[in-house]
Design a protein around this motif. Structure first.
Motif, PDB file in Angstrom:
ATOM      1  N   MET A   1      33.327 -20.375 -19.829  1.00 28.98           N
ATOM      2  CA  MET A   1      33.630 -18.995 -19.490  1.00 28.98           C
ATOM      3  C   MET A   1      34.149 -18.926 -18.051  1.00 28.98           C
ATOM      4  N   SER A   2      35.225 -18.228 -17.867  1.00 33.64           N
ATOM      5  CA  SER A   2      35.786 -18.069 -16.526  1.00 33.64           C
ATOM      6  C   SER A   2      34.891 -17.161 -15.683  1.00 33.64           C
ATOM      7  N   ASP A   3      35.052 -17.232 -14.345  1.00 30.07           N
ATOM      8  CA  ASP A   3      34.288 -16.364 -13.452  1.00 30.07           C
ATOM      9  C   ASP A   3      34.558 -14.897 -13.761  1.00 30.07           C
ATOM     10  N   ARG A   4      35.809 -14.570 -14.058  1.00 26.65           N
ATOM     11  CA  ARG A   4      36.169 -13.174 -14.356  1.00 26.65           C
ATOM     12  C   ARG A   4      35.477 -12.705 -15.637  1.00 26.65           C
ATOM     13  N   ALA A   5      35.502 -13.546 -16.664  1.00 23.33           N
ATOM     14  CA  ALA A   5      34.859 -13.170 -17.920  1.00 23.33           C
ATOM     15  C   ALA A   5      33.348 -13.026 -17.733  1.00 23.33           C
TER      16      ALA A   5
ATOM     17  N   GLU B   1      31.763 -12.172 -14.905  1.00 28.63           N
ATOM     18  CA  GLU B   1      31.503 -10.927 -14.178  1.00 28.63           C
ATOM     19  C   GLU B   1      31.704  -9.714 -15.075  1.00 28.63           C
ATOM     20  N   ASP B   2      32.698  -9.774 -15.958  1.00 33.03           N
ATOM     21  CA  ASP B   2      32.927  -8.668 -16.895  1.00 33.03           C
ATOM     22  C   ASP B   2      31.727  -8.509 -17.834  1.00 33.03           C
ATOM     23  N   ALA B   3      31.167  -9.636 -18.284  1.00 35.24           N
ATOM     24  CA  ALA B   3      30.002  -9.588 -19.175  1.00 35.24           C
ATOM     25  C   ALA B   3      28.798  -8.992 -18.449  1.00 35.24           C
ATOM     26  N   CYS B   4      28.591  -9.377 -17.189  1.00 41.96           N
ATOM     27  CA  CYS B   4      27.492  -8.811 -16.398  1.00 41.96           C
ATOM     28  C   CYS B   4      27.677  -7.305 -16.216  1.00 41.96           C
TER      29      CYS B   4
END
Length: 225
Positions: free
Chosen positions: A1-5, A7-10
């Motif tokens: 999972m990418s950092d962006r994905a 953070e989006d999940a959080c």
């Protein structure tokens, strides 16, 4: 999972909780829903089921989450209390990090039921060290064999996490685990057999003569269309 994905999940998680806790009535509903689920999991872990008697006394247990796999291995001398509390999280950190709603399965081994298969010399060792120390020894053995991530790090006062080298531990469990190699092998074999059990569809508990596997993932209500 990418950092962006990630953070989006959080963000989505926080947003969902904000919605679920939007007012006092929703907070009460959320509290009730969470406790009802945790209570059902605790009952499945401890109460008699089919040919399996009530789970009491010393046990080893491990919690698996969907995706992450085995997260945590622990032991207790009071299964009837500790396993009920485990999903509630009142005296255990696990449910704060990995909520029971995402537990895929929980494996429970009643290791004293394996003692009769161990050599007499090891039975005497267990009697000499006591059940509490033996439980710690078997817990250490299982943690080394399976390396669950939540047992493999410890919190630091700085707010960070520090890796733990379980194989080099000098804890009481680590020291005494060397005294019971055959009981450790029997326990690990029982653990593997239960943890690899294929669950029939819709089944919440699968029992063996020395333990059980509980599947909290089967308790979720189907989504409404």
């Amino acid at each position: 999972m990418s950092d962006r994905a990630y953070e989006d999940a959080c963000l989505a998680w926080r947003s969902s909780l904000t919605t679920l806790l939007g007012d006092t009535s929703l907070l009460a509903r959320w509290q009730e829903r969470r406790y009802q689920f945790a209570h059902r999991v605790g009952a499945l872990l401890t109460e008699a089921h089919a040919d399996s008697s009530v789970t009491v006394g010393p046990v080893l247990y491990g919690v698996f989450a969907s995706g992450a796999g085995l997260c945590y291995v622990g032991q207790t001398q009071e299964a009837e209390r500790r396993l009920r509390d485990l999903p509630v999280g009142e005296s255990h950190h696990l449910a704060n990090t990995v909520p029971p709603e995402v537990w895929e399965r929980v494996v429970v081994i009643r290791w004293p039921l394996l003692l009769s298969e161990a050599p007499v010399s090891e039975q005497m060792e267990v009697e000499a060290m006591g059940s509490a120390v033996c439980g710690l020894a078997l817990e250490h053995m299982l943690q080394v064999a399976t390396a669950p991530p939540l047992n493999s790090r410890r919190r630091r006062t700085s707010g960070e996490w520090q890796p733990r080298n379980l194989s080099q531990s000098r804890s009481r469990g680590a020291i005494h685990s060397q005294r019971i190699p055959e009981l450790s092998r029997l326990t690990l074999d029982a653990w593997k057999a239960l943890s690899e059990t294929e669950v029939p569809k819709g089944t919440a508990v699968v029992a063996s003569k020395v333990g059980r596997v509980v599947y909290p993932s089967t308790l979720h209500e189907p989504r409404h269309s």
